[in-house]
Design a protein around this motif. Sequence first.
Motif, PDB file in Angstrom:
ATOM      1  N   PRO B  27       0.804  -1.221   0.000  1.00 34.43           N
ATOM      2  CA  PRO B  27       0.000   0.000   0.000  1.00 34.43           C
ATOM      3  C   PRO B  27       0.833   1.264   0.000  1.00 34.43           C
ATOM      4  O   PRO B  27       0.446   2.266  -0.604  1.00 34.43           O
ATOM      5  CB  PRO B  27      -0.810  -0.109   1.299  1.00 34.43           C
ATOM      6  N   ILE B  28       1.948   1.224   0.691  1.00 35.44           N
ATOM      7  CA  ILE B  28       2.791   2.417   0.717  1.00 35.44           C
ATOM      8  C   ILE B  28       3.203   2.792  -0.692  1.00 35.44           C
ATOM      9  O   ILE B  28       3.102   3.953  -1.106  1.00 35.44           O
ATOM     10  CB  ILE B  28       4.039   2.198   1.603  1.00 35.44           C
ATOM     11  N   PHE B  31       0.243   4.115  -2.561  1.00 32.44           N
ATOM     12  CA  PHE B  31      -0.068   5.494  -2.234  1.00 32.44           C
ATOM     13  C   PHE B  31       0.919   6.460  -2.867  1.00 32.44           C
ATOM     14  O   PHE B  31       0.549   7.527  -3.350  1.00 32.44           O
ATOM     15  CB  PHE B  31      -0.071   5.694  -0.714  1.00 32.44           C
ATOM     16  N   GLN B  32       2.154   6.078  -2.813  1.00 31.69           N
ATOM     17  CA  GLN B  32       3.177   6.931  -3.424  1.00 31.69           C
ATOM     18  C   GLN B  32       2.829   7.190  -4.880  1.00 31.69           C
ATOM     19  O   GLN B  32       2.802   8.321  -5.354  1.00 31.69           O
ATOM     20  CB  GLN B  32       4.532   6.227  -3.365  1.00 31.69           C
ATOM     21  N   PHE B  35      -0.526   9.195  -5.371  1.00 35.56           N
ATOM     22  CA  PHE B  35      -0.499  10.621  -5.094  1.00 35.56           C
ATOM     23  C   PHE B  35       0.446  11.390  -5.986  1.00 35.56           C
ATOM     24  O   PHE B  35       0.277  12.591  -6.169  1.00 35.56           O
ATOM     25  CB  PHE B  35      -0.159  10.872  -3.624  1.00 35.56           C
ATOM     26  N   TRP B  40      -4.057  16.289  -5.165  1.00 33.77           N
ATOM     27  CA  TRP B  40      -5.008  16.247  -4.080  1.00 33.77           C
ATOM     28  C   TRP B  40      -4.698  17.347  -3.095  1.00 33.77           C
ATOM     29  O   TRP B  40      -3.587  17.491  -2.617  1.00 33.77           O
ATOM     30  CB  TRP B  40      -4.924  14.899  -3.358  1.00 33.77           C
ATOM     31  N   ILE B 263       0.347  17.385  -0.372  1.00 32.94           N
ATOM     32  CA  ILE B 263       0.564  15.934  -0.299  1.00 32.94           C
ATOM     33  C   ILE B 263       1.046  15.381  -1.623  1.00 32.94           C
ATOM     34  O   ILE B 263       1.924  14.516  -1.674  1.00 32.94           O
ATOM     35  CB  ILE B 263      -0.739  15.221   0.127  1.00 32.94           C
ATOM     36  N   ALA B 266       4.556  16.179  -2.106  1.00 35.39           N
ATOM     37  CA  ALA B 266       5.367  15.385  -1.184  1.00 35.39           C
ATOM     38  C   ALA B 266       5.519  13.959  -1.684  1.00 35.39           C
ATOM     39  O   ALA B 266       6.606  13.378  -1.645  1.00 35.39           O
ATOM     40  CB  ALA B 266       4.743  15.409   0.198  1.00 35.39           C
ATOM     41  N   SER B 270       8.958  12.212  -2.587  1.00 36.23           N
ATOM     42  CA  SER B 270       9.434  11.020  -1.883  1.00 36.23           C
ATOM     43  C   SER B 270       9.583   9.857  -2.857  1.00 36.23           C
ATOM     44  O   SER B 270      10.451   9.008  -2.689  1.00 36.23           O
ATOM     45  CB  SER B 270       8.518  10.655  -0.721  1.00 36.23           C
ATOM     46  N   VAL B 273      12.880  10.474  -4.527  1.00 35.66           N
ATOM     47  CA  VAL B 273      13.959  10.175  -3.586  1.00 35.66           C
ATOM     48  C   VAL B 273      14.091   8.675  -3.391  1.00 35.66           C
ATOM     49  O   VAL B 273      15.195   8.121  -3.338  1.00 35.66           O
ATOM     50  CB  VAL B 273      13.700  10.862  -2.228  1.00 35.66           C
ATOM     51  N   LEU B 274      12.941   8.012  -3.304  1.00 36.10           N
ATOM     52  CA  LEU B 274      12.972   6.565  -3.122  1.00 36.10           C
ATOM     53  C   LEU B 274      13.725   5.907  -4.262  1.00 36.10           C
ATOM     54  O   LEU B 274      14.549   5.006  -4.043  1.00 36.10           O
ATOM     55  CB  LEU B 274      11.542   6.031  -3.053  1.00 36.10           C
TER      56      LEU B 274
END
Lengths: 355, 303, 291
Positions: B27-28, B31-32, B35, B40, B263, B266, B270, B273-274
């Motif tokens: 899920p993480i 979501f990444q 989004f 949003w 968000i 962000a 992220s 960056v990931l």
Amino acid sequence: MAEIRLVKLRKEFRGTVAVQDMNLQIKEGEFLVLVGPSGCGKTTTLRMIAGLEEASSGEISIDGRPANDLEPGQRNIGMVFQNLALFPHKTVYDNIAFGLRVKKVAPADIRVQVEQVARTMHITHLLAKLPAQCSGGEAQRVALARTLVTNPSAFLLDEPLSNLDAKLRKEMRAEIDALHNRLSKTFVYVTHDQEEAMTLADRIVVMRDGRIEQVGTPMEIYSEPVNQFVASFFGSPAMNLIPGEARRTPGGLRFAFGGLDIPLDGVAPIPDGPVTLGVRPESVRLDGVTGGYRARVTLVEPLGKESLVYLDHGAERLLIAVADPGFRTEEGASVEFDFHGGRLYLFDPDGRRLG
Amino acid sequence: MARGHGRRYKWTVLPVVAVPVLFLAAPIIFFQVYFSLHQWTAYLGDWWEADFVGLENFAEVLADERFYWSLARSLIFAGASTVLCLVIGFTLAYLMREPFRGRGLFYLLFITPMLIVPIAIGYNFEMLLVEKGPLNQLLGWITGHEIRVSWFAEPIPAFLSIIFIEVWNWTPFVFILMLAGLSGMPKEPIEAARVLGANPLQIFFQIELPLLRPVIVLALILRFLEALGEYPKVWSLTRGGPGSYTETMPVYLYITSWQHFNISKAATVSYLVLIIVAAIVYLCIRVLLREKRALEALYRRAP
Amino acid sequence: MTRRTRRKLGAVARYVVLGLWLVIVLFPLFWSVMTSLKPPYEWFTWPPTWIPNPFTLNNYRVAWFGELLDTQYVQSASIQTPFHALVNSLFIAGTSTALSVALGLLLAYGASRYGILSERTLFRLLMLRMIPPIVVAVPLLLYYATLGLLDTYLGLITIYVVSTLPYALWMTKSFIDEIPIEVEQAAELFGASRLRTLWEVVLPLIRSGVVATFLFILILTWSEYLLAVTLSATNISTLPVQLSKYEGATEGRLYGWQQAMAIGVTVPLIAIGYAIHRHLVRGFSFGMLKR
């Protein structure tokens, strides 16, 4: 080229004295073996000669020059360690070349010398390998090569063969012996194995508890041990030791124990009292003996070229005799034995040899 | 051990662990991705009603100078602090490898900074570095001038400060590793080198350092990666200030998420960056594996 | 120069260098302790007060017991007793550590004896932990919000377990690897079942290792800040989160109280760290050290 002299050498570690007041003169070109049980100080002494340990007091001189203050690298000696101490991350070639590179020898010269010594030690095929890829014996030769190539005036060897299996040990022993003969340089060798000492040494230094017990040639040590410790340390199987009493009788001095009553001839007068009789197994004769002492066979160990016969003659410890393979006997049989050839040794209660 | 055992074990234990991890990880990532592809804004409705904007967010982030600066700062911060940690930690370990009086005490005291809660460290140093604080006072004594540097309100001092605090906090980590490495080194080859005439410098560079390479590489990698993500100390000391001079990547992300409430941005950041970190990590795994294999090869005995 | 002199000089130099770093290490700690004993009027003085005069324990009483002392100096700060946070910290850190070590142990045993995880996988797991937590903070927040796990124990504990699992795995595996497999085989020959071997033979041998792992992970979970502050609101705030709330509206940092609380939070960790200091290396050497 190197006469090594130790004068009043002493080493203390936090309260325990590892080496006490040692005086020794190692002759140039000789093969000297320091031998003794673990903890007797032989390795410590060797390391002091090398400079890896600092003496607590006393002097070390190499070639007439005082060496106490010299770093190990300045003493012009070579050392082979018990676990070889090869540089694990360098190839065999680089290991051998190390000492030369330190001295800034030209790479071309290094190559010549390394290859030459590799040929001498039969390891040319290993030059590109890592130490981990070499077998025990091969690694041993690399370690030797590494010191050889620097052309030191003396070689120090700290139990180099202890980690090898029996067969390999004998092979390498012969090679070390041959090496010494070829180079004619001083070898100082430490071992706890009396057989190694006997076969390799020109002179043996027997040590115990930090002190020298006796210094002499192998034969001297073997046939003229200065005390019980030295006597029982050398010889395999070990010397038989029978505690008993010396008694003066009109017929001469006699040794009495249990069922034994042994006349002692040719012995200087000694007072009556408890003594220990020492006799080497090979001096106990079983074959064709009549009128000897009686004993019962408890165990026979056939070794092929000889047999070991364990005799119970009434003492706590069994007497061990060496018999020819042809001699037939069985466990439980009664036999007669006496002493022949060799010597009988007498030791006083402190272990010192009498007469 | 019996093969059957192994397989049974594997299939009983792994699911127990893998399932929760998957429940978290999948899920993480979802979501990444979601989004970063949707715009949003929190107060405009539920997240599943957000508009799909394709790669617009990515374009926005990749064009944002602030993003690149934060990455650069993180890299410099992590790099500088890691190198300093290594130099200091190694020196300390080298000086402490032989026993001496008080060594145990020194060891315990030296490892203390690592054990302190990071946020507490931030507050602690804030006290020390404030304009009217003891550091300035000490510097005043030493140099004889009055020193009034505000160590976290002026740009360069602030950046230096966060690096210093990171080094203060984590040198023990490197120190412990180096000490273990030095202690575990076989003594005899070094003695052999001494007898062969090598001086301490030669021994150090030719024998000790090569043998320590796996540990050094490990320390560098672990420290660098962790320093990239360091957040509490920087935040509590400077909040990314002055301006955005100490805004490292984690701080930038935090501000984007919680102060701007952006968000989507962000998530996009992220995500990027990931990817960057994953790439770095992938390389690091290869390096570490290679070091480990090399280390094992050195100590394996041939039959 | 004799070797003895050289050695003595070297020793002196060593003490000097080590002493220098020691001062750098100890000074902040010293300052922290001193500040925690300073009355409020000494918090912001210039020149800074080095030694409080008089010493006071008021800060501790305010920070830990909520007594409203020194309000004449500091008016608008809101102080909550940290005992709620302390309980939370204990529970969350304790539970997540226990779970992490237990799972890690299971996996480690499999990895060590059966090779269920390849070396590559083990390193991958390690690197997983290296992802900066900030990167997953936002998605995690939204995920938990959707699931209703925000500000819940379960939520925080779960993420703590997952993020410390790699360490637990590596560390316990290093302990298990040290037990020669012959010991287990001997037990098997005597007819012991797998479970019995594990319980009666293996576990007692690695007991101190498991304890060390537990304490090591405890330090990690106890001092974690970012995820705790992200995923908690009022119910589950831990000590580090609580610590960050020590700001007065007008005065800025409330040094004395803050330090008093910080010291209380830190001292247990330092004690634990000292207790396991011999094992710390295992926690993060990951096979790069020759054992």
